[in-house]
Design a protein around this motif. Structure first.
Motif, PDB file in Angstrom:
ATOM      1  N   LEU A  86       0.862  -1.171   0.000  1.00  0.00           N
ATOM      2  CA  LEU A  86       0.000   0.000   0.000  1.00  0.00           C
ATOM      3  C   LEU A  86       0.902   1.225   0.000  1.00  0.00           C
ATOM      4  CD1 LEU A  86      -2.978   1.049   0.216  1.00  0.00           C
ATOM      5  CD2 LEU A  86      -2.449   1.443   2.629  1.00  0.00           C
ATOM      6  N   ALA A  87       0.792   2.046  -1.042  1.00  0.00           N
ATOM      7  CA  ALA A  87       1.635   3.240  -1.162  1.00  0.00           C
ATOM      8  C   ALA A  87       0.932   4.485  -0.654  1.00  0.00           C
ATOM      9  CB  ALA A  87       2.061   3.440  -2.612  1.00  0.00           C
ATOM     10  N   GLY A  88      -0.421   4.472  -0.689  1.00  0.00           N
ATOM     11  CA  GLY A  88      -1.140   5.648  -0.256  1.00  0.00           C
ATOM     12  C   GLY A  88      -2.593   5.596  -0.656  1.00  0.00           C
ATOM     13  N   ALA A  89      -3.154   6.787  -0.866  1.00  0.00           N
ATOM     14  CA  ALA A  89      -4.561   6.940  -1.230  1.00  0.00           C
ATOM     15  C   ALA A  89      -4.664   8.059  -2.257  1.00  0.00           C
ATOM     16  CB  ALA A  89      -5.399   7.280  -0.002  1.00  0.00           C
ATOM     17  N   ALA A  90      -5.616   7.908  -3.162  1.00  0.00           N
ATOM     18  CA  ALA A  90      -5.880   8.959  -4.144  1.00  0.00           C
ATOM     19  C   ALA A  90      -7.323   8.799  -4.591  1.00  0.00           C
ATOM     20  CB  ALA A  90      -4.945   8.840  -5.343  1.00  0.00           C
ATOM     21  N   GLY A  91      -7.968   9.919  -4.855  1.00  0.00           N
ATOM     22  CA  GLY A  91      -9.338   9.808  -5.314  1.00  0.00           C
ATOM     23  C   GLY A  91     -10.063  11.126  -5.299  1.00  0.00           C
ATOM     24  N   LEU A  92     -11.373  11.023  -5.206  1.00  0.00           N
ATOM     25  CA  LEU A  92     -12.267  12.167  -5.287  1.00  0.00           C
ATOM     26  C   LEU A  92     -13.068  12.276  -4.003  1.00  0.00           C
ATOM     27  CD1 LEU A  92     -13.684  11.369  -8.827  1.00  0.00           C
ATOM     28  CD2 LEU A  92     -11.975  13.129  -8.279  1.00  0.00           C
ATOM     29  N   SER A  93     -13.410  13.511  -3.642  1.00  0.00           N
ATOM     30  CA  SER A  93     -14.254  13.715  -2.473  1.00  0.00           C
ATOM     31  C   SER A  93     -14.986  15.041  -2.593  1.00  0.00           C
ATOM     32  CB  SER A  93     -13.427  13.677  -1.183  1.00  0.00           C
ATOM     33  OG  SER A  93     -12.459  14.702  -1.190  1.00  0.00           O
ATOM     34  N   ALA A 109     -12.678  10.607 -13.162  1.00  0.00           N
ATOM     35  CA  ALA A 109     -13.648  11.654 -12.811  1.00  0.00           C
ATOM     36  C   ALA A 109     -14.332  12.223 -14.040  1.00  0.00           C
ATOM     37  CB  ALA A 109     -12.955  12.773 -12.041  1.00  0.00           C
ATOM     38  N   LEU A 110     -13.551  12.559 -15.025  1.00  0.00           N
ATOM     39  CA  LEU A 110     -14.085  13.265 -16.184  1.00  0.00           C
ATOM     40  C   LEU A 110     -14.719  12.336 -17.210  1.00  0.00           C
ATOM     41  CD1 LEU A 110     -11.212  15.862 -16.640  1.00  0.00           C
ATOM     42  CD2 LEU A 110     -13.427  16.225 -15.541  1.00  0.00           C
ATOM     43  N   GLN A 111     -14.154  11.139 -17.364  1.00  0.00           N
ATOM     44  CA  GLN A 111     -14.661  10.244 -18.408  1.00  0.00           C
ATOM     45  C   GLN A 111     -15.635   9.200 -17.872  1.00  0.00           C
ATOM     46  OE1 GLN A 111     -11.227   8.780 -20.526  1.00  0.00           O
ATOM     47  NE2 GLN A 111     -10.793  10.773 -21.408  1.00  0.00           N
ATOM     48  N   ASP A 112     -15.323   8.589 -16.732  1.00  0.00           N
ATOM     49  CA  ASP A 112     -16.168   7.528 -16.201  1.00  0.00           C
ATOM     50  C   ASP A 112     -17.335   8.094 -15.386  1.00  0.00           C
ATOM     51  OD1 ASP A 112     -16.371   4.495 -15.749  1.00  0.00           O
ATOM     52  OD2 ASP A 112     -16.524   5.304 -13.714  1.00  0.00           O
ATOM     53  N   ARG A 113     -17.067   9.057 -14.544  1.00  0.00           N
ATOM     54  CA  ARG A 113     -18.104   9.621 -13.678  1.00  0.00           C
ATOM     55  C   ARG A 113     -18.804  10.826 -14.300  1.00  0.00           C
ATOM     56  NH1 ARG A 113     -18.700   5.198 -11.986  1.00  0.00           N
ATOM     57  NH2 ARG A 113     -17.863   4.483 -10.035  1.00  0.00           N
ATOM     58  N   GLY A 114     -18.306  11.309 -15.425  1.00  0.00           N
ATOM     59  CA  GLY A 114     -18.979  12.382 -16.139  1.00  0.00           C
ATOM     60  C   GLY A 114     -18.950  13.733 -15.452  1.00  0.00           C
ATOM     61  N   LEU A 115     -17.976  13.949 -14.587  1.00  0.00           N
ATOM     62  CA  LEU A 115     -17.867  15.256 -13.947  1.00  0.00           C
ATOM     63  C   LEU A 115     -17.390  16.280 -14.977  1.00  0.00           C
ATOM     64  CD1 LEU A 115     -16.207  14.237 -10.554  1.00  0.00           C
ATOM     65  CD2 LEU A 115     -18.636  14.636 -11.024  1.00  0.00           C
ATOM     66  N   ASP A 116     -17.923  17.477 -14.917  1.00  0.00           N
ATOM     67  CA  ASP A 116     -17.527  18.541 -15.838  1.00  0.00           C
ATOM     68  C   ASP A 116     -16.296  19.287 -15.370  1.00  0.00           C
ATOM     69  OD1 ASP A 116     -19.689  18.065 -17.522  1.00  0.00           O
ATOM     70  OD2 ASP A 116     -20.982  19.409 -16.368  1.00  0.00           O
ATOM     71  N   ARG A 117     -16.032  19.207 -14.062  1.00  0.00           N
ATOM     72  CA  ARG A 117     -14.974  20.015 -13.465  1.00  0.00           C
ATOM     73  C   ARG A 117     -14.462  19.324 -12.212  1.00  0.00           C
ATOM     74  NH1 ARG A 117     -12.787  24.926 -12.357  1.00  0.00           N
ATOM     75  NH2 ARG A 117     -12.990  25.665 -10.229  1.00  0.00           N
ATOM     76  N   VAL A 118     -13.169  19.465 -11.965  1.00  0.00           N
ATOM     77  CA  VAL A 118     -12.528  18.919 -10.775  1.00  0.00           C
ATOM     78  C   VAL A 118     -11.555  19.967 -10.254  1.00  0.00           C
ATOM     79  CG1 VAL A 118     -11.046  17.067  -9.890  1.00  0.00           C
ATOM     80  CG2 VAL A 118     -12.746  16.543 -11.626  1.00  0.00           C
ATOM     81  N   ILE A 119     -11.438  20.049  -8.929  1.00  0.00           N
ATOM     82  CA  ILE A 119     -10.465  20.951  -8.328  1.00  0.00           C
ATOM     83  C   ILE A 119      -9.466  20.163  -7.489  1.00  0.00           C
ATOM     84  CG2 ILE A 119     -12.039  22.926  -8.279  1.00  0.00           C
ATOM     85  CD1 ILE A 119     -12.374  22.409  -5.221  1.00  0.00           C
ATOM     86  N   ALA A 120      -8.325  20.774  -7.246  1.00  0.00           N
ATOM     87  CA  ALA A 120      -7.349  20.272  -6.277  1.00  0.00           C
ATOM     88  C   ALA A 120      -7.119  21.407  -5.289  1.00  0.00           C
ATOM     89  CB  ALA A 120      -6.045  19.876  -6.950  1.00  0.00           C
ATOM     90  N   ILE A 121      -6.964  21.043  -4.038  1.00  0.00           N
ATOM     91  CA  ILE A 121      -6.763  22.028  -2.974  1.00  0.00           C
ATOM     92  C   ILE A 121      -5.479  21.666  -2.255  1.00  0.00           C
ATOM     93  CG2 ILE A 121      -7.721  23.008  -0.862  1.00  0.00           C
ATOM     94  CD1 ILE A 121     -10.497  21.887  -1.857  1.00  0.00           C
ATOM     95  N   ASN A 122      -4.571  22.620  -2.168  1.00  0.00           N
ATOM     96  CA  ASN A 122      -3.363  22.360  -1.393  1.00  0.00           C
ATOM     97  C   ASN A 122      -2.982  23.590  -0.579  1.00  0.00           C
ATOM     98  OD1 ASN A 122      -2.275  23.049  -4.349  1.00  0.00           O
ATOM     99  ND2 ASN A 122      -0.767  23.777  -2.875  1.00  0.00           N
ATOM    100  N   ARG A 123      -2.282  23.337   0.516  1.00  0.00           N
ATOM    101  CA  ARG A 123      -1.748  24.452   1.283  1.00  0.00           C
ATOM    102  C   ARG A 123      -0.797  25.217   0.375  1.00  0.00           C
ATOM    103  NH1 ARG A 123      -1.271  22.626   7.060  1.00  0.00           N
ATOM    104  NH2 ARG A 123       0.298  24.232   7.330  1.00  0.00           N
ATOM    105  N   VAL A 124      -0.793  26.535   0.512  1.00  0.00           N
ATOM    106  CA  VAL A 124      -0.008  27.405  -0.372  1.00  0.00           C
ATOM    107  C   VAL A 124       1.466  27.007  -0.400  1.00  0.00           C
ATOM    108  CG1 VAL A 124       0.799  29.779  -0.655  1.00  0.00           C
ATOM    109  CG2 VAL A 124      -1.623  29.324  -0.274  1.00  0.00           C
TER     110      VAL A 124
END
Length: 177
Positions: A75-82, A121-136
């Motif tokens: 297990l290297a980590g986690a990645a996904g959508l929320s 997200a964009l192709q399978d789930r049909g989302l129109d937009r995705v964001i990423a949030i990170n500390r500055v």
């Protein structure tokens, strides 16, 4: 739940034996410095996190995947959508995120997993937009967002932790598979 394979990774559902290695990652201050208030998490808190991610899969049709190394099964980590419930300023956008154990940093795993999640997200789930949030000041995550083709859009203050966050975004018209 969907399983995604990349050249080096499997993004999959969570297994019971993922708890201990994820708890080890969550116990590392270097990993957790960019997540939430920066506090490390214990075994129970890690189990709660996995449970929340699994519930999001049931409720939303997406969530965080366990990220396993194809070659070793580690297990290297986690990645996904929320849904970023704690940031009403960005609602109704869906967030792409990633976290990896320190021993897996600097090897391109975050970018590889994030590319697979963005495509999902964009192709399978049909989302129109995705964001990423990170500390500055989290330049490593900002670099992953840039590699995804995301554009820095604005800076906000986290309403609970009072640190500055950079919001990056991409929509389907900008996505290059």
């Amino acid at each position: 739940m969907t399983e995604i394979r990349t050249p080096r990774l499997i993004l999959r559902q969570w297994h019971d034996d993922d708890l201990a290695p994820l708890a080890d990652m969550h116990a590392d201050p270097a990993v957790m410095q960019w997540i939430g208030d920066g506090s490390v998490l214990g075994l129970d808190e890690t189990a709660d996190a996995i449970e929340r991610w699994e519930e999001e899969w049931d409720e939303e049709g997406f969530g965080l995947f366990a990220v396993e190394l194809l070659a070793s099964g580690e297990l290297a980590g986690a990645a996904g959508l929320s849904v970023p419930h704690d940031l009403p300023e960005v609602t109704p956008d869906i967030e792409i995120s990633w976290r990896f154990g320190r021993q897996f940093w600097g090897q391109g795993y975050a970018s590889e997993a994030a590319h697979a999640v963005l495509e999902f997200a964009l192709q399978d789930r049909g989302l129109d937009r995705v964001i990423a949030i990170n500390r500055v000041d989290n330049t490593a995550s900002a670099n992953v967002a840039r590699k995804l083709g995301m554009t820095p859009e604005r800076t906000i203050t986290h309403p609970t932790y009072d640190h500055m966050l950079q919001i990056h975004g991409i929509d389907l018209t900008e996505y290059q598979a």
